[in-house]
Design an enzyme around this catalytic site. Structure first.
Site, PDB file in Angstrom:
ATOM      1  N   GLY A   1       0.812  -1.201   0.000  1.00 39.01           N
ATOM      2  CA  GLY A   1       0.000   0.000   0.000  1.00 39.01           C
ATOM      3  C   GLY A   1       0.851   1.258   0.000  1.00 39.01           C
ATOM      4  O   GLY A   1       0.512   2.252  -0.638  1.00 39.01           O
TER       5      GLY A   1
ATOM      6  N   ASN B   1      -6.569   4.820   9.981  1.00 37.46           N
ATOM      7  CA  ASN B   1      -6.189   3.506  10.508  1.00 37.46           C
ATOM      8  C   ASN B   1      -6.265   3.431  12.026  1.00 37.46           C
ATOM      9  O   ASN B   1      -6.421   2.345  12.583  1.00 37.46           O
ATOM     10  CB  ASN B   1      -4.775   3.138  10.044  1.00 37.46           C
ATOM     11  CG  ASN B   1      -3.792   4.283  10.172  1.00 37.46           C
ATOM     12  OD1 ASN B   1      -4.041   5.381   9.686  1.00 37.46           O
ATOM     13  ND2 ASN B   1      -2.664   4.032  10.795  1.00 37.46           N
TER      14      ASN B   1
ATOM     15  N   GLN C   1      -7.623   1.013   4.520  1.00 34.06           N
ATOM     16  CA  GLN C   1      -8.416   0.567   5.660  1.00 34.06           C
ATOM     17  C   GLN C   1      -9.895   0.432   5.310  1.00 34.06           C
ATOM     18  O   GLN C   1     -10.628  -0.299   5.980  1.00 34.06           O
ATOM     19  CB  GLN C   1      -8.254   1.529   6.836  1.00 34.06           C
ATOM     20  CG  GLN C   1      -6.889   1.526   7.478  1.00 34.06           C
ATOM     21  CD  GLN C   1      -6.577   0.220   8.200  1.00 34.06           C
ATOM     22  OE1 GLN C   1      -7.432  -0.627   8.420  1.00 34.06           O
ATOM     23  NE2 GLN C   1      -5.314   0.046   8.574  1.00 34.06           N
TER      24      GLN C   1
ATOM     25  N   GLY D   1      -3.468  -5.457   0.305  1.00 31.96           N
ATOM     26  CA  GLY D   1      -3.935  -6.815   0.498  1.00 31.96           C
ATOM     27  C   GLY D   1      -4.047  -7.243   1.948  1.00 31.96           C
ATOM     28  O   GLY D   1      -5.035  -7.869   2.342  1.00 31.96           O
ATOM     29  N   HIS D   2      -3.050  -6.906   2.762  1.00 27.97           N
ATOM     30  CA  HIS D   2      -3.031  -7.471   4.109  1.00 27.97           C
ATOM     31  C   HIS D   2      -4.010  -6.789   5.057  1.00 27.97           C
ATOM     32  O   HIS D   2      -4.154  -7.204   6.201  1.00 27.97           O
ATOM     33  CB  HIS D   2      -1.608  -7.460   4.686  1.00 27.97           C
ATOM     34  CG  HIS D   2      -1.135  -6.134   5.193  1.00 27.97           C
ATOM     35  ND1 HIS D   2      -0.980  -5.882   6.537  1.00 27.97           N
ATOM     36  CD2 HIS D   2      -0.762  -5.016   4.549  1.00 27.97           C
ATOM     37  CE1 HIS D   2      -0.521  -4.651   6.696  1.00 27.97           C
ATOM     38  NE2 HIS D   2      -0.386  -4.100   5.510  1.00 27.97           N
TER      39      HIS D   2
ATOM     40  N   THR E   1       8.702  -8.246 -12.881  1.00 29.19           N
ATOM     41  CA  THR E   1       7.802  -9.362 -13.186  1.00 29.19           C
ATOM     42  C   THR E   1       6.720  -9.460 -12.128  1.00 29.19           C
ATOM     43  O   THR E   1       6.999  -9.462 -10.929  1.00 29.19           O
ATOM     44  CB  THR E   1       8.593 -10.683 -13.243  1.00 29.19           C
ATOM     45  OG1 THR E   1       9.624 -10.552 -14.232  1.00 29.19           O
ATOM     46  CG2 THR E   1       7.687 -11.849 -13.592  1.00 29.19           C
TER      47      THR E   1
ATOM     48  N   CYS F   1       2.306   1.230  12.786  1.00 26.86           N
ATOM     49  CA  CYS F   1       3.480   1.836  12.158  1.00 26.86           C
ATOM     50  C   CYS F   1       4.261   2.703  13.136  1.00 26.86           C
ATOM     51  O   CYS F   1       5.403   3.060  12.874  1.00 26.86           O
ATOM     52  CB  CYS F   1       3.049   2.687  10.973  1.00 26.86           C
ATOM     53  SG  CYS F   1       2.149   1.781   9.711  1.00 26.86           S
TER      54      CYS F   1
END
Length: 398
Positions: free
Chosen positions: A82, A164, A192, A213-214, A250, A337
């Site tokens: 993100g 968040n 979020q 994603g997480h 890739t 964080c």
């Protein structure tokens, strides 16, 4: 949207109430990813047999993420996090702006560090002027402040959709309308929000939207950026032509499949799950309030917030001390964080909370596998410890 089965990573204790920091990967996501970690290993850019299945899977994942946002698949770019997506959106939009708009952007005081740090770098390296809008006591930006700050030189406005730490949801559609009326773009960090509340590109009017994603039951290390068709960005990662030439390297097919699957799962049960989580969140708040009358203070907007997020302070009790006294509950004293520091949260400080209340904050963020029994037990454990700590503090003062 729980399956009725316990998650293999959650064995009941500590009770996991830190889903805004990261979510457990949904077992269905793991199953979808597995073939692309072993048998379907090819490079999706390869034109031979081994590249065909990975290329098709990448297309499907793009379609799934786009569907969650109400966007076209071609508008979705995959990134490694993100934070990378936010860097690409903010740095990319400002540096690609016409020269007359290259020198000013606007953000707000409770923004994620990925955006704030990028703003500081743009100022340091490229001379970009950055205006940081204040927030009110609930953490909301006043659209009138944006209207007063925006100028013909403004290239971009970047305001996160949901905070968040507090879960406060910003009036993105109103802010986007102001930005567009002055010829500026709007980026919103929806990491979020996505998968918890509707994130509809058409309704928001945002030009750039980041998801991670997480935060929605996919792995760490995969995210996406929505880029409105027709916009130009300066890349962050240069190289070959992957992701429309905007993010070289890739593609991580297995993780993109994971994000796509997670987006599909979230979209399918979004309304049901957000109402379930809001009910559990309110049950937790009410239980704490009843057990600690007059001592529990909500941080953030009482209504305009994420359904899974509860940030409260207990009078006379340090958030760090409270969580240390209750190892049976895994929660946070603020943004993960910023963990490891005893300084007040910059988010709560920007909301003008006094130092003691900011240091007393505990963020509890619920998720797909949170149950009523989890909430009830957590409330009992936290209230019992808070009463003990509050008595101890009162005795020390006396």
């Amino acid at each position: 949207m729980t399956s009725g089965h316990a998650h293999p990573g959650l064995d009941g204790e500590p009770i996991y109430l830190d889903c805004n920091a990261t979510t457990p990967i949904d077992p269905a996501v793991v199953s979808a990813m597995r073939p692309y970690l072993d048998v379907r290993f090819g490079n999706p850019s390869s034109t031979h047999h081994y590249g065909a299945a990975p290329a098709a899977a990448l297309d499907t994942a793009r379609e799934q993420v786009a569907a969650l946002l109400g966007a076209e698949p071609a508008a979705i770019l995959f990134t490694g996090s993100g934070s990378e997506a936010a860097n690409l959106a903010v740095r990319g939009a400002v540096l690609a702006a016409p020269r007359r708009r290259h020198h000013h952007m606007i953000t707000q005081a409770t923004e994620h560090p990925a955006v704030l740090a990028t703003c500081r770098a743009l100022h340091r390296l490229h001379g970009v002027d950055v205006t940081v809008l204040p927030v009110d006591a609930h953490g909301l930006v006043d659209p009138a402040d944006l209207r007063a700050a925006i100028t013909p030189r403004t290239a971009l406005v970047s305001v996160m959709m949901a905070n968040n730490e507090t879960g406060t949801i910003q009036p993105i559609a109103d802010l986007a309308a102001i930005a567009h009326a002055h010829g500026a773009l709007l980026h919103t960090d929806a990491a979020q929000a996505a998968g918890k509340v509707p994130v509809d590109i058409g309704a928001l009017g945002a030009d750039l939207v980041t998801v991670a994603g997480h935060k929605m039951y996919a792995p760490k290390g995969i995210a996406a950026l929505y880029l409105r068709p027709g916009l130009t960005l300066e890349p962050v990662v240069y190289g070959a032509g992957q992701e429309r030439g905007l993010r070289a390297g890739t593609e991580n097919v297995a993780y993109a499949v994971g994000l796509g699957t997670a987006a599909d799962l979230s979209r399918g049960g979004l309304d049901r799950e957000r109402y379930r989580l809001a009910g559990l969140r309110d049950r937790l708040h009410q239980a704490l309030d009843a057990a600690l009358p007059g001592l529990v203070h909500l941080n953030g907007h009482p209504d305009q917030r994420l359904p899974n997020t509860l940030n409260v302070s207990v009078s006379g009790v340090s958030g760090a001390d409270l969580l240390a006294a209750v190892p049976q509950v895994a929660a946070s004293t603020g943004s993960a964080c910023h963990s490891g520091t005893t300084a007040p949260s910059p988010v709560l400080t920007a909301m003008r909370l006094d130092r003691d209340r900011a240091l007393g904050a505990v963020r509890m963020s619920l998720g797909r596998w949170t149950t009523r029994s989890d909430v009830d037990r957590a409330a009992d454990l936290l209230a019992t410890a808070a009463r003990r700590l509050h008595r101890g503090a009162a005795h020390a003062v006396g």
